[in-house]
Design a protein around this motif. Structure first.
Motif, PDB file in Angstrom:
ATOM      1  N   UNK A 278      17.467  -9.023   0.784  1.00 41.89           N
ATOM      2  CA  UNK A 278      17.622  -8.710   2.186  1.00 41.89           C
ATOM      3  C   UNK A 278      18.661  -9.821   2.804  1.00 41.89           C
ATOM      4  N   UNK A 279      18.673 -11.162   2.307  1.00 41.40           N
ATOM      5  CA  UNK A 279      19.473 -11.878   2.380  1.00 41.40           C
ATOM      6  C   UNK A 279      20.813 -11.655   2.436  1.00 41.40           C
ATOM      7  N   UNK A 307       7.445  -2.741   4.468  1.00 42.52           N
ATOM      8  CA  UNK A 307       7.738  -3.622   3.411  1.00 42.52           C
ATOM      9  C   UNK A 307       8.806  -4.658   3.926  1.00 42.52           C
ATOM     10  N   UNK A 308       9.831  -4.364   4.214  1.00 42.83           N
ATOM     11  CA  UNK A 308      10.994  -5.108   4.670  1.00 42.83           C
ATOM     12  C   UNK A 308      10.336  -6.064   5.875  1.00 42.83           C
ATOM     13  N   UNK A 309       9.611  -5.638   6.678  1.00 44.22           N
ATOM     14  CA  UNK A 309       9.144  -6.444   7.960  1.00 44.22           C
ATOM     15  C   UNK A 309       8.303  -7.530   7.327  1.00 44.22           C
ATOM     16  N   UNK A 310       7.491  -7.065   6.179  1.00 42.55           N
ATOM     17  CA  UNK A 310       6.600  -7.948   5.730  1.00 42.55           C
ATOM     18  C   UNK A 310       7.029  -9.156   5.045  1.00 42.55           C
ATOM     19  N   UNK A 314       7.161 -13.229   6.129  1.00 45.66           N
ATOM     20  CA  UNK A 314       6.881 -14.512   5.240  1.00 45.66           C
ATOM     21  C   UNK A 314       7.913 -15.472   5.159  1.00 45.66           C
ATOM     22  N   UNK A 315       9.154 -14.857   5.247  1.00 43.95           N
ATOM     23  CA  UNK A 315      10.423 -15.769   5.355  1.00 43.95           C
ATOM     24  C   UNK A 315      10.403 -16.494   6.553  1.00 43.95           C
ATOM     25  N   UNK A 316      10.074 -16.019   7.581  1.00 44.54           N
ATOM     26  CA  UNK A 316       9.787 -16.885   9.154  1.00 44.54           C
ATOM     27  C   UNK A 316       8.898 -17.978   8.736  1.00 44.54           C
TER      28      UNK A 316
END
Length: 624
Positions: A278-279, A307-310, A314-316
């Motif tokens: 994603x990054x 899945x992407x939002x999950x 966690x990244x946040x």
């Protein structure tokens, strides 16, 4: 557990090692590697004694990794691993090292290092008289976690006249027991130079320091070359099997939404890969392919976008401010980690997926049996998961919830990105106190005086420990964070655990407390997070119902209103370790120590029901 001596080097430079024997020396349950036989602890196996090696020598499997993002972030690690299993397919076991190194022979009485006895390989036997050897009964430890063999040579010679053992090679020690008494006076250490001394007085706090014997800074669980120079703590003599030789520093967290939810559980093993993709801005088709290949979706309940939002959620969490930037000085019951749990427990979950690890609901109101006076709300926790990690350990003094970070021992020589942990599931009941009533009660003069007694004793203990470890912290700035609110909630938890162990059929050792205490928190969770059948019988959840809580609380208060040790128990000015209790003993509110967060300290049943002379001291008394 495997002995480090089972490995032998070969080759001109000794750079390659092969395993001679994979036969385990013994075995313990995985959970015990966190609570009883963790890194740096002593374990007796057969007729020998060993120390559990540091994490540098543990071989763990990534496939068994335990995930708990909140606890990982709080402890500053990337994940957790269960202790390795002993069977070769699952790992290589946990390595142990021989300790203490000094042994004695009951026949020839020689006292020296094990390697000098010429014992046949795989045996503990005197090479000269072929009789069994016995590990040294005595060891030396300090409050900074260092550990060494008892300094027998210095003990004998410094009590008379010091002689350098290196310049006088004829010194040979022997251990004798006269058998006349059971005291240490009957244990005598003799030297071939003619000097001798009994072990009488060796256990005094200043016994070794008074002879000029300083802490060696040894850390035998980390191997040779791991010594720490300049330790200023006083070395103390103790028995090899003493409980004070090792106290675990355990940290734990409950899995709460969103981290307890099914989708987050699925992405845990693949989180780093997905975050990197994603990054780097890869296309949705690549992400979708990775998600499908790793079977993260598995069914139609979750889309690729979910899945992407999950992952981003966690990244946040990782990028946000640390939960407690100064957690070394933090009272754990008031930490942000606990605050997050408090909010989820207080308001419960609206909807739960069948794969979630957390389910908390409010019981139906009962007009015929309202909540007891003083209780604001109760919640039923039908499902919970707890991750318990071994962060470190202490010696000599049990870890204090407010000062353990000043004297934590290292669990590895090299910095590790993981810690050993276990995960357990269970159920529980959560309740909070009425804030208005609580603040009124806390302002009463008698309550303040009783709480101050405990707080002053705790402050004195903290300052004494700081002096004993040679810490640099200014002693006058050390203060206890214990409040009347904490003592009240802690004693209430103990009273309910004792009562529920009778009513719900649970052994008290299967129940645990988790306290939530700060200026705006006043809650207690009683739960059964255990790996055996006593963890999921449904009995604790049922105690959260209005009627049952009203009955059990009334019975618990009635039970603690009288103690078989009264009047001394109720009238005592101080009791317990470091005088950190008031009206509390094993006949009334003390519990098995596995059930208590703070080793049966900070307890006073007068905070619940008052004293015969003053009912207003009790939060639940009629005078309140």
């Amino acid at each position: 557990m495997g002995d480090r001596r089972n490995r032998r080097g070969r080759g001109d430079r000794g750079e390659r090692f092969r395993e001679v024997s994979r036969t385990p020396l013994g075995g313990v349950r995985r959970a015990q590697m966190i609570t009883t036989y963790g890194v740096g602890s002593l374990v007796a196996i057969g007729d020998q004694s060993y120390i559990v090696s540091g994490l540098d020598n543990w071989k763990v499997e990534d496939s068994e990794a335990i995930y708990e993002p909140r606890l990982e972030r709080w402890l500053g690690v990337d994940g957790f691993q269960p202790p390795p299993a002993a069977s070769p397919p699952a790992g290589d076991g946990v390595k142990v090292r021989l300790f203490p190194e000094f042994y004695s022979c009951a026949n020839c009485h020689e006292l020296k290092e094990f390697r000098k006895f010429g014992s046949p390989r795989g045996k503990s036997q005197c090479g000269a008289c072929e009789k069994p050897l016995t590990p040294s009964r005595f060891i030396a430890a300090c409050e900074n976690g260092h550990l060494d063999d008892f300094p027998y040579f210095d003990w004998v010679h410094k009590k008379t006249e010091f002689t350098d053992s290196e310049t006088v090679p004829r010194h040979k020690l022997s251990l004798h027991s006269t058998g006349r008494t059971a005291s240490l006076r009957s244990v005598v250490i003799r030297c071939s130079c003619g000097k001798y001394a009994s072990m009488e007085g060796a256990f005094g706090k200043q016994a070794l320091t008074g002879l000029g014997i300083k802490c060696t800074g040894r850390r035998p669980w980390l191997g040779k070359g791991s010594e720490q120079e300049g330790c200023r703590a006083n070395p103390r003599t103790m028995q090899r099997g003493a409980s004070a030789a090792w106290f675990p520093v355990n940290r734990s967290a409950l899995s709460i939404p969103p981290w307890s939810e099914t989708l987050q559980k699925r992405i845990h093993p693949h989180y780093k890969t997905l975050r990197t993709l994603i990054e780097n801005g890869v296309g949705d088709d690549v992400l979708s392919s990775v998600i499908e290949s790793n079977k993260i979706r598995r069914d139609s309940r979750f889309s690729v976008e979910d899945v992407i939002e999950a992952v981003r959620h966690r990244q946040r969490l990782e990028e946000s401010e640390q939960p407690d930037s100064d957690k070394q000085e933090l009272f754990e019951s008031a930490s942000k980690l606990r605050r997050e749990e408090y909010e989820k427990l207080r308001f419960g979950t609206a909807s739960v997926d069948r794969g979630d690890d957390f389910e908390c609901t409010k019981p139906p109101e009962d007009p015929d049996a309202p909540l007891p006076v003083g209780i604001e709300r109760t919640m039923q926790v039908h499902r919970l998961r707890e991750v318990r990690a071994l962060e470190s350990f202490t010696r000599v003094e049990a870890p204090d919830p407010t000062s353990i970070n000043d004297r934590k021992a290292a669990v590895s020589l090299e910095t590790q990105t993981w810690l050993p942990a276990i995960e357990v599931s269970g159920e529980g009941a959560f309740l909070t106190l009425c804030m208005e009533r609580l603040r009124d009660w806390e302002s009463r003069e008698g309550v303040i005086l009783r709480a101050n007694r405990i707080r002053e004793n705790h402050t004195s203990a903290l300052r004494r420990r700081a002096l004993g470890t040679g810490g640099k912290k200014e002693i006058s700035k050390i203060h206890s964070p214990i409040s009347a609110r904490y003592v009240l909630l802690h004693t209430l938890a103990h009273a309910l655990i004792n009562e529920w162990s009778l009513e719900a059929g649970y052994p008290a050792a299967s129940l645990r407390e988790r306290l939530y205490v700060s200026h705006d928190m006043a809650g207690v969770l009683i739960y059964t997070a255990t790996s055996d059948s006593a963890g999921s019988l449904g009995g604790v959840v049922a105690q959260g119902e209005y009627k049952r809580l009203r009955e059990s609380l009334g019975s618990a208060l009635s039970r603690v209103s009288w103690c078989s040790q009264d009047p001394p128990c109720m009238e005592t000015e101080a009791s317990g370790v470091d005088s950190l209790n008031l009206a509390a003993c094993y006949a009334c509110v003390l519990l098995p120590e596995t059930s208590c967060e703070v080793n049966n300290t900070f307890l006073d049943r007068a905070m619940l029901i008052g004293t015969p002379d003053d009912d207003s001291l009790g939060y639940f008394s009629s005078a309140s």
